[in-house]
Design an enzyme around this catalytic site. Structure first.
Site, short mmCIF file in Angstrom:
data_model
loop_
_atom_site.label_atom_id
_atom_site.label_comp_id
_atom_site.label_asym_id
_atom_site.label_seq_id
_atom_site.Cartn_x
_atom_site.Cartn_y
_atom_site.Cartn_z
N ARG A 115 4.70 30.40 -13.38
CA ARG A 115 5.51 30.44 -14.61
C ARG A 115 5.76 31.90 -14.95
O ARG A 115 4.84 32.74 -14.84
CB ARG A 115 4.77 29.77 -15.77
CG ARG A 115 4.73 28.23 -15.69
CD ARG A 115 6.11 27.59 -15.84
NE ARG A 115 6.06 26.13 -15.76
CZ ARG A 115 6.35 25.41 -14.68
NH1 ARG A 115 6.69 26.00 -13.55
NH2 ARG A 115 6.31 24.08 -14.72
N HIS A 161 13.86 29.09 -9.10
CA HIS A 161 12.85 28.05 -9.33
C HIS A 161 12.93 26.97 -8.24
O HIS A 161 13.11 25.78 -8.54
CB HIS A 161 13.04 27.43 -10.73
CG HIS A 161 11.77 26.83 -11.26
ND1 HIS A 161 11.29 27.07 -12.51
CD2 HIS A 161 10.88 25.98 -10.69
CE1 HIS A 161 10.17 26.40 -12.71
NE2 HIS A 161 9.89 25.72 -11.60
P1 NAP Z 1 -3.88 22.85 -11.26
O1 NAP Z 1 -4.21 21.89 -10.18
O2 NAP Z 1 -4.12 22.47 -12.67
O3 NAP Z 1 -4.70 24.20 -10.93
C1 NAP Z 1 -4.72 25.27 -11.79
C2 NAP Z 1 -5.65 26.34 -11.21
O4 NAP Z 1 -5.57 27.50 -12.05
C3 NAP Z 1 -7.11 25.90 -11.16
O5 NAP Z 1 -7.74 26.41 -10.02
C4 NAP Z 1 -7.69 26.56 -12.43
O6 NAP Z 1 -9.07 26.86 -12.36
C5 NAP Z 1 -6.90 27.84 -12.46
N1 NAP Z 1 -6.91 28.40 -13.81
C6 NAP Z 1 -6.41 27.85 -14.95
N2 NAP Z 1 -6.66 28.66 -16.00
C7 NAP Z 1 -7.33 29.72 -15.52
C8 NAP Z 1 -7.90 30.87 -16.11
N3 NAP Z 1 -7.82 31.11 -17.42
N4 NAP Z 1 -8.54 31.75 -15.31
C9 NAP Z 1 -8.65 31.51 -13.98
N5 NAP Z 1 -8.15 30.44 -13.35
C10 NAP Z 1 -7.49 29.55 -14.12
O7 NAP Z 1 -2.35 23.31 -11.19
P2 NAP Z 1 -1.37 23.24 -9.90
O8 NAP Z 1 -0.91 21.84 -9.66
O9 NAP Z 1 -2.01 23.97 -8.77
O10 NAP Z 1 -0.09 24.02 -10.47
C11 NAP Z 1 -0.16 25.36 -10.91
C12 NAP Z 1 1.12 25.72 -11.64
O11 NAP Z 1 2.21 25.87 -10.71
C13 NAP Z 1 1.66 24.64 -12.60
O12 NAP Z 1 0.97 24.70 -13.84
C14 NAP Z 1 3.11 25.02 -12.74
O13 NAP Z 1 3.29 25.90 -13.81
C15 NAP Z 1 3.43 25.77 -11.43
N6 NAP Z 1 4.44 25.05 -10.61
C16 NAP Z 1 5.54 25.74 -10.21
C17 NAP Z 1 6.51 25.10 -9.42
C18 NAP Z 1 7.74 25.84 -8.93
O14 NAP Z 1 8.63 25.23 -8.33
N7 NAP Z 1 7.84 27.14 -9.11
C19 NAP Z 1 6.32 23.76 -9.03
C20 NAP Z 1 5.18 23.11 -9.47
C21 NAP Z 1 4.25 23.75 -10.26
P3 NAP Z 1 -10.18 25.68 -12.23
O15 NAP Z 1 -10.03 25.21 -10.79
O16 NAP Z 1 -11.46 26.36 -12.48
O17 NAP Z 1 -9.78 24.62 -13.22
#
Ligand code: NAP
Length: 314
Positions: free
Chosen positions: A229, A277
Site C-alpha cells: 500500500r 496496481h
Molecule cells: P497478511 O497475511 O495479513 O500478512 C501480513 C504480514 O505483515 C504478517 O507477516 C504480519 O506479521 C506483518 N505485519 C503486520 N503488521 C506488522 C507490524 N506492525 N510490524 C511487522 N510486521 C507486521 O497479509 P497478506 O495477505 O500477505 O497481504 C499483505 C498486503 O498486501 C495486504 O494487506 C494488501 O495491502 C497488499 N496487497 C497488494 C496487492 C497488489 O496488487 N498490489 C494485492 C493483494 C494484497 P505477523 O505474521 O506477525 O502477523
C-alpha cells in the site's frame, strides 16, 4: 428462493455482472444478488455480504448481517470504515494470488538485481558499457511482511538463490530465511537489504513506516519494491532519497492516491518505475471458489474462516 447473500460493491455495473456470474457459478445452490437490486423489504433476508470497496452505509442497512467476505486481500479501507460495526470481516486468502504476487516480487527483484534500469538509460544514451555481475547469492533481499503474500514471495526469492531476510510483527521461522520481528528487527533488516520488498498491510502501526530516517538505514544504492500500500512509505521522503541518489531505484505498484495523479513526480522520475496496481490482481474464478467454499462451510458447520483482527488492523 429469496437470496440471503448480497454483493455490496462500488464496482461498475459491468464488473458487478462479471463477479455475480462467477460467484453464482461457484455457489450453485445459493443465489447471490447485487445490493443494487435489493428492495428495502428484502434487506432483512441478507445474512452474508460479499464486498468489494463497499459503501459502509449500505452494509448498515442490512439488519441481520452475520459476516462479510471481502473479495480483496487488503482490507485496510474496510477495517477503517466498517471495523467498528462489530460484524466479523473475512478477507480473501487465495494461494493463486500469493503465487502471482511472489512471481511479481521475483520479476521486479530481477529487474533491479540485473540493473535493467541502468541498461535502459545506457541504451537511450547509445552507451556501450558492461557493469560487473554479482551472483544472486551475494545479494540480500529483505521482505517486510511474512504473511500469505510475503512468505510465499520470500520463499520464491530464496529458491532463486538470493540471501533473504524476512520481517514480521511476531516471531516466525522459515527454512533458509533469516527472520526478524519487531522494531529492533526492522533496523537489522533495513541496514542489510540491498533490495527491499514491501508486503505489509496498512495499519496504524505501519502507516509511514518507511520514513526518511528508516530509508536512510538502507545500504547506499538499495532498491525498493512496494507492492503493498502506498502510505507505508512517506512519498516525499522517498523522492528526496531518490533525488539525492542514495537509493538506486523504486518500483511502485501502489500509491497514496490511485490512479496516480498525472502531476505526480513519480511518473517522470528517472529512478522510479510506476505500475498501475497490477502486482497481484484478484483472480476472479479462484477468488469466487474460495468465497463459495467459505460460505458453504459456514452454512454446514456455522464456523467462520479466520477473521480480520480489527484492533490489530489486519
Ligand atoms: P497478511 O497475511 O495479513 O500478512 C501480513 C504480514 O505483515 C504478517 O507477516 C504480519 O506479521 C506483518 N505485519 C503486520 N503488521 C506488522 C507490524 N506492525 N510490524 C511487522 N510486521 C507486521 O497479509 P497478506 O495477505 O500477505 O497481504 C499483505 C498486503 O498486501 C495486504 O494487506 C494488501 O495491502 C497488499 N496487497 C497488494 C496487492 C497488489 O496488487 N498490489 C494485492 C493483494 C494484497 P505477523 O505474521 O506477525 O502477523
Amino acid at each position: 428462493m429469496r437470496p440471503h447473500i448480497a454483493l455490496v460493491s462500488e464496482m461498475t455495473d459491468t464488473d458487478e455482472a462479471l463477479w455475480l456470474q462467477v460467484l453464482g457459478d461457484a455457489l450453485r445452490q445459493e443465489p447471490v444478488v447485487s445490493f443494487r437490486r435489493l428492495t428495502a423489504e428484502s434487506y432483512a433476508d441478507i445474512d452474508i455480504a460479499i464486498v468489494a470497496g463497499p459503501n459502509p452505509d449500505n452494509l448498515a442497512k442490512l439488519p441481520n448481517l452475520k459476516w462479510v467476505h471481502s473479495l480483496w486481500a487488503g482490507v485496510e479501507r474496510l477495517v477503517a470504515e466498517y471495523g467498528n460495526a462489530g460484524i466479523p470481516i473475512v478477507r480473501l486468502v487465495d494461494p493463486r494470488m500469493s503465487k502471482t504476487m511472489a512471481e511479481s516480487a521475483l520479476a521486479w527483484t530481477y529487474y533491479l538485481f540485473r540493473q535493467m534500469p541502468t541498461y535502459a538509460t545506457f541504451q537511450r544514451e547509445r552507451r556501450w558499457e558492461q557493469l560487473p555481475y554479482r551472483p544472486a547469492e551475494d545479494v540480500t533481499v529483505g521482505v517486510l511482511g511474512l504473511g500469505e503474500l510475503g512468505l510465499t514471495a520470500a520463499k520464491l526469492l530464496r529458491s532463486a538463490g538470493f540471501d533473504v531476510l524476512g520481517w514480521s510483527r511476531s516471531p516466525k521461522t522459515a527454512h533458509d530465511i533469516e527472520t526478524h520481528h519487531g522494531m529492533d528487527g526492522l533496523e537489522t533488516v533495513l541496514t542489510r537489504s540491498e533490495i527491499l520488498v514491501c508486503l505489509l498491510p496498512l495499519t496504524p502501526e505501519t502507516r509511514g513506516l518507511l520514513n526518511a530516517e528508516r530509508l536512510a538505514l538502507l545500504p547506499r544504492d538499495a532498491g525498493i519494491i512496494n507492492f503493498a500500500r502506498g502510505p507505508l512509505i512517506v512519498a516525499d521522503d522517498l523522492l528526496k532519497a531518490l533525488d539525492a541518489g542514495n537509493l538506486y531505484h523504486a518500483v511502485l505498484d501502489v500509491f497514496d492516491v490511485e490512479p496516480l495523479p498525472r502531476d505526480s513526480r513519480f511518473w517522470s522520475h528517472p529512478r522510479v518505475s510506476v505500475l498501475p496496481h497490477i502486482s497481484a490482481p484478484t483472480p476472479r474464478e479462484s477468488a469466487a471458489e474460495t468465497v463459495a467454499r467459505n460460505i458453504r462451510q459456514y452454512r454446514r458447520k456455522h464456523t467462520l474462516p479466520v477473521t480480520v483482527d480489527v484492533a490489530r488492523g489486519y
